[in-house]
Design a protein around this motif. Structure first.
Motif, PDB file in Angstrom:
ATOM      1  N   ALA A   1       0.855  -1.190   0.000  1.00 44.04           N
ATOM      2  CA  ALA A   1       0.000   0.000   0.000  1.00 44.04           C
ATOM      3  C   ALA A   1       0.891   1.240   0.000  1.00 44.04           C
ATOM      4  O   ALA A   1       2.017   1.199   0.506  1.00 44.04           O
ATOM      5  N   PRO A   2       0.402   2.360  -0.582  1.00 37.73           N
ATOM      6  CA  PRO A   2       1.248   3.559  -0.722  1.00 37.73           C
ATOM      7  C   PRO A   2       1.999   3.943   0.557  1.00 37.73           C
ATOM      8  O   PRO A   2       3.212   4.189   0.513  1.00 37.73           O
ATOM      9  N   ASN A   3       1.339   3.939   1.683  1.00 42.01           N
ATOM     10  CA  ASN A   3       1.983   4.371   2.921  1.00 42.01           C
ATOM     11  C   ASN A   3       2.989   3.371   3.480  1.00 42.01           C
ATOM     12  O   ASN A   3       3.699   3.659   4.431  1.00 42.01           O
ATOM     13  N   HIS A   4       3.009   2.185   2.891  1.00 43.64           N
ATOM     14  CA  HIS A   4       3.929   1.173   3.400  1.00 43.64           C
ATOM     15  C   HIS A   4       5.164   1.002   2.520  1.00 43.64           C
ATOM     16  O   HIS A   4       6.015   0.175   2.814  1.00 43.64           O
TER      17      HIS A   4
ATOM     18  N   LEU B   1       2.799  -4.926   9.656  1.00 43.39           N
ATOM     19  CA  LEU B   1       1.994  -4.021   8.829  1.00 43.39           C
ATOM     20  C   LEU B   1       0.837  -4.792   8.205  1.00 43.39           C
ATOM     21  O   LEU B   1       1.033  -5.919   7.737  1.00 43.39           O
ATOM     22  N   PHE B   2      -0.328  -4.178   8.173  1.00 36.44           N
ATOM     23  CA  PHE B   2      -1.529  -4.873   7.731  1.00 36.44           C
ATOM     24  C   PHE B   2      -2.143  -4.172   6.526  1.00 36.44           C
ATOM     25  O   PHE B   2      -2.214  -2.944   6.489  1.00 36.44           O
ATOM     26  N   GLU B   3      -2.606  -4.975   5.561  1.00 32.05           N
ATOM     27  CA  GLU B   3      -3.198  -4.419   4.351  1.00 32.05           C
ATOM     28  C   GLU B   3      -4.388  -5.261   3.914  1.00 32.05           C
ATOM     29  O   GLU B   3      -4.522  -6.425   4.311  1.00 32.05           O
ATOM     30  N   LEU B   4      -5.210  -4.644   3.069  1.00 38.96           N
ATOM     31  CA  LEU B   4      -6.410  -5.323   2.600  1.00 38.96           C
ATOM     32  C   LEU B   4      -6.558  -5.108   1.106  1.00 38.96           C
ATOM     33  O   LEU B   4      -6.251  -4.034   0.580  1.00 38.96           O
ATOM     34  N   PHE B   5      -7.037  -6.150   0.425  1.00 38.85           N
ATOM     35  CA  PHE B   5      -7.261  -6.077  -1.016  1.00 38.85           C
ATOM     36  C   PHE B   5      -8.660  -6.608  -1.299  1.00 38.85           C
ATOM     37  O   PHE B   5      -8.989  -7.731  -0.924  1.00 38.85           O
ATOM     38  N   THR B   6      -9.489  -5.778  -1.943  1.00 35.58           N
ATOM     39  CA  THR B   6     -10.859  -6.202  -2.251  1.00 35.58           C
ATOM     40  C   THR B   6     -10.868  -6.898  -3.607  1.00 35.58           C
ATOM     41  O   THR B   6     -10.389  -6.349  -4.597  1.00 35.58           O
TER      42      THR B   6
ATOM     43  N   ARG C   1      -6.660  -2.597  -5.075  1.00 39.45           N
ATOM     44  CA  ARG C   1      -5.243  -2.351  -4.798  1.00 39.45           C
ATOM     45  C   ARG C   1      -5.081  -2.579  -3.299  1.00 39.45           C
ATOM     46  O   ARG C   1      -6.065  -2.619  -2.553  1.00 39.45           O
ATOM     47  N   TRP C   2      -3.836  -2.749  -2.875  1.00 36.89           N
ATOM     48  CA  TRP C   2      -3.601  -2.948  -1.446  1.00 36.89           C
ATOM     49  C   TRP C   2      -3.839  -1.649  -0.700  1.00 36.89           C
ATOM     50  O   TRP C   2      -3.380  -0.589  -1.131  1.00 36.89           O
ATOM     51  N   ARG C   3      -4.584  -1.741   0.361  1.00 36.91           N
ATOM     52  CA  ARG C   3      -4.881  -0.557   1.168  1.00 36.91           C
ATOM     53  C   ARG C   3      -4.358  -0.777   2.586  1.00 36.91           C
ATOM     54  O   ARG C   3      -4.488  -1.869   3.147  1.00 36.91           O
ATOM     55  N   GLU C   4      -3.794   0.285   3.149  1.00 41.69           N
ATOM     56  CA  GLU C   4      -3.197   0.222   4.481  1.00 41.69           C
ATOM     57  C   GLU C   4      -4.277   0.090   5.555  1.00 41.69           C
ATOM     58  O   GLU C   4      -5.300   0.787   5.504  1.00 41.69           O
TER      59      GLU C   4
END
Lengths: 174, 387
Positions: free
Chosen positions: B143-146, B188-193, B202-205
């Motif tokens: 994700a962008p912030n990661h 770090l945790f991310e989610l993808f719909t 896309r991967w989201r923080e």
């Protein structure tokens, strides 16, 4: 409201109804047997089919109707018992033997039976013939199925679709 | 009275009937009645018979009725002897479908869904639709912030696939364990719909929980990812303390106390390493598997109410323990009659356990590398193709 008197008015004997095939043959059969047909059941409950009237079945010929009624007469006693919870193993085995023998028939007769069972909505017969056709289809390739069921040969366009399908579903042919 | 034979019989299911059968001219209801009796593999083959058979067997109502008539279960299996394929197998060990698998190192994740997830611990993840064979490869980039917080050349990841019941949306959960996280690092945790809103593809923080989770314990039950947590310096946490992430609301929920915390004897056994705990999903519930000695058993505690933290011990099964105190039987699935399908991880074998009779039967199939449960129909997804 009392049910209308049913023709012969003889309370001791089983009530009979008359069914008339497309070729005008009259079949007299016990109301209980004919009532296995969901389509006929309401008419019979309303008192139809008794006396000289008869219920016309313009889409069932006499050969098919005679076969259908053979099934209904055999299955009516068990159906009257509400699916025969008290039926003995012997009774059930006898019905099963009858069913197996019953669908051991020429394919054109089977096809007429499917149509009649569907049109008359005879649930048990519908499943019996469906099971028979399913057993005929099981394990066969699409071409074998077409031949088994007497479908016309595929057009070149259909043949191309079948080939494309075989590629897509290759795993199902393994 | 009797009307003409209908080409398209009146439908009582409120759906438009597909075109009447061109070949054989059977009424569609009669045709359905015949085809419903055949196994999915036969149906996939006979979709080629003619167009009308194709459309009947592709109708969502037909697919639903067929699934109800052939309840399965089906398993998605990767065998140790054949890592080049994913197999769909039934409980008799019969292979129903075989799909090519491009990577030998991906493992089938424990899921019980209409889709499957294949992943490695080094940031490779694919979502598979077993009905169509379609594969969605998820991006490796964070994700962008990661972006500057993840070492992509040497990642250590945990993946989980879940389905949000209320929206039928599938989401993949990813966790990066930063190198050295055991001492100082951060998870770090991310989610993808997977389906639904496309700008979420896309991967989201996501936020991190207060605790450090044990990634290998992660399991998804009814759209929530659950983990046991690590002790932190100077702070001993009960071994059955659980944190959870709600995939629908996309937030961490409050911590949850497990079923053995109130049992001093059980805690003592755990501390002496004579007991182990694991998480599982059965029948849509989160389950804590409590393995313990004397007698050597596996107790399965079902979380029946999250708010009130109510745990119910539904099973207690005698198990065999390996010499190094490794309890390696994982509960995988509950059959309709209450029998349990267990997965023996060291040898990769499925066992069917009848808890009433205390009997175990081995499922005859090759040794498994990894396995999941497939709840969908091989005829297609009732909810449409999301992958």
């Amino acid at each position: 409201m009392a049910a209308p008197e049913s023709g012969d008015g003889n309370n001791g004997a089983a009530r009979m109804v008359t069914l008339i095939s497309s070729d005008n043959t009259r079949f007299e059969v016990e109301a209980a047997a004919a009532s296995l047909s969901q389509t006929l059941q309401l008419t019979i409950l309303d008192g139809g089919g008794g006396g000289g009237d008869g219920i016309p079945l313009p889409n069932v010929d006499s050969a098919t109707l005679s076969k259908v009624l053979e099934y209904c007469i055999k299955h009516a006693p068990a159906a009257a018992n509400g699916g025969a919870p008290n039926a003995t193993a012997v009774d059930r085995a006898e019905l099963e033997r009858f069913d197996n023998e019953f669908v051991n028939i020429d394919q054109s007769v089977l096809y007429s039976l499917i149509m009649a069972a569907h049109n008359l909505e005879i649930e048990g017969l519908q499943s019996l013939v469906a099971k028979k056709v399913a057993d005929m289809i099981k394990g066969k390739s699409p071409m074998e199925i077409r031949r088994t069921l007497g479908f016309p040969d595929p057009t070149p366009e259909e043949q191309a679709e079948m080939n494309a399908h075989m590629l897509e579903y290759g795993w199902a042919y393994e | 009275m009797a009307s003409q034979w209908p080409c398209s019989p009146p439908s009582n299911r409120g759906r438009p009937a597909p075109a009447a059968s061109s070949c054989g001219a059977l009424p569609l209801d009669a045709l359905s009645e015949i085809l419903l009796r055949l196994p999915a593999k036969d149906l996939c083959r006979l979709r080629a018979v003619c167009r009308s058979w194709y459309s009947v067997t592709s109708d969502p109502f037909f697919i639903g009725a067929h699934a109800a008539r052939h309840p399965g279960p089906l398993f998605l299996a990767k065998f140790r002897g054949d890592r080049a394929h994913i197999h769909v197998v039934d409980l008799s060990g019969t292979v129903i479908k075989r799909m090519p698998e491009t990577s030998a190192s991906h493992q089938v994740l424990f899921t019980r869904l209409n889709l499957a997830c294949l992943a490695t611990e080094w940031n490779r993840c694919r979502v598979l639709n077993p009905a169509t064979g379609a594969v969605r490869v998820l991006p490796e980039g964070p994700a962008p912030n990661h972006v500057n917080r993840v070492n992509l050349s040497n990642p250590y990841t945990f993946f989980a696939l879940g389905r949000v019941t209320s929206t039928a949306v599938y989401k993949v959960f990813r966790m990066f364990n930063r190198p050295g996280f055991m001492s100082m690092g951060q998870q770090l945790f991310e989610l993808f719909t997977i389906n639904g809103c496309t700008d979420h593809a896309r991967w989201r923080e996501m936020q991190s929980p207060v605790h450090v989770v044990k990634p290998w314990t992660g399991v998804v039950a009814d759209g929530v990812v659950y983990f046991f947590v690590m002790d932190t310096i100077g702070n001993v946490i009960p071994p059955d303390f659980i944190v959870s992430f709600d995939l629908g609301r996309e937030e961490w929920r409050r911590g949850l106390t497990g079923p053995i915390s109130g049992n001093a004897g059980a805690l003592e056994q755990y501390r002496k390493k004579k007991a182990e705990l694991d998480l599982a999903e059965l029948k849509g519930y989160l389950v804590v598997a409590h393995y313990h000695e004397s007698p050597c058993r596996m107790d399965l505690w079902f979380l029946t109410n999250f708010e009130n933290e109510i745990w119910v011990k539904e099973y207690s099964i005698p198990i065999i323990q390996t010499p190094n105190y490794d309890f390696c039987v994982k509960p995988l699935f509950v059959l309709d009659d209450g029998r349990l399908v267990l997965y023996q991880t060291p040898i990769g074998q499925l066992l069917i356990c009848d808890p009433g009779a205390n009997t175990f039967a081995e499922v005859e199939m090759g040794h498994l590398d990894s396995v999941g449960v497939f709840t969908g129909s091989l005829l297609g997804l009732p909810e449409g193709d999301v992958v």
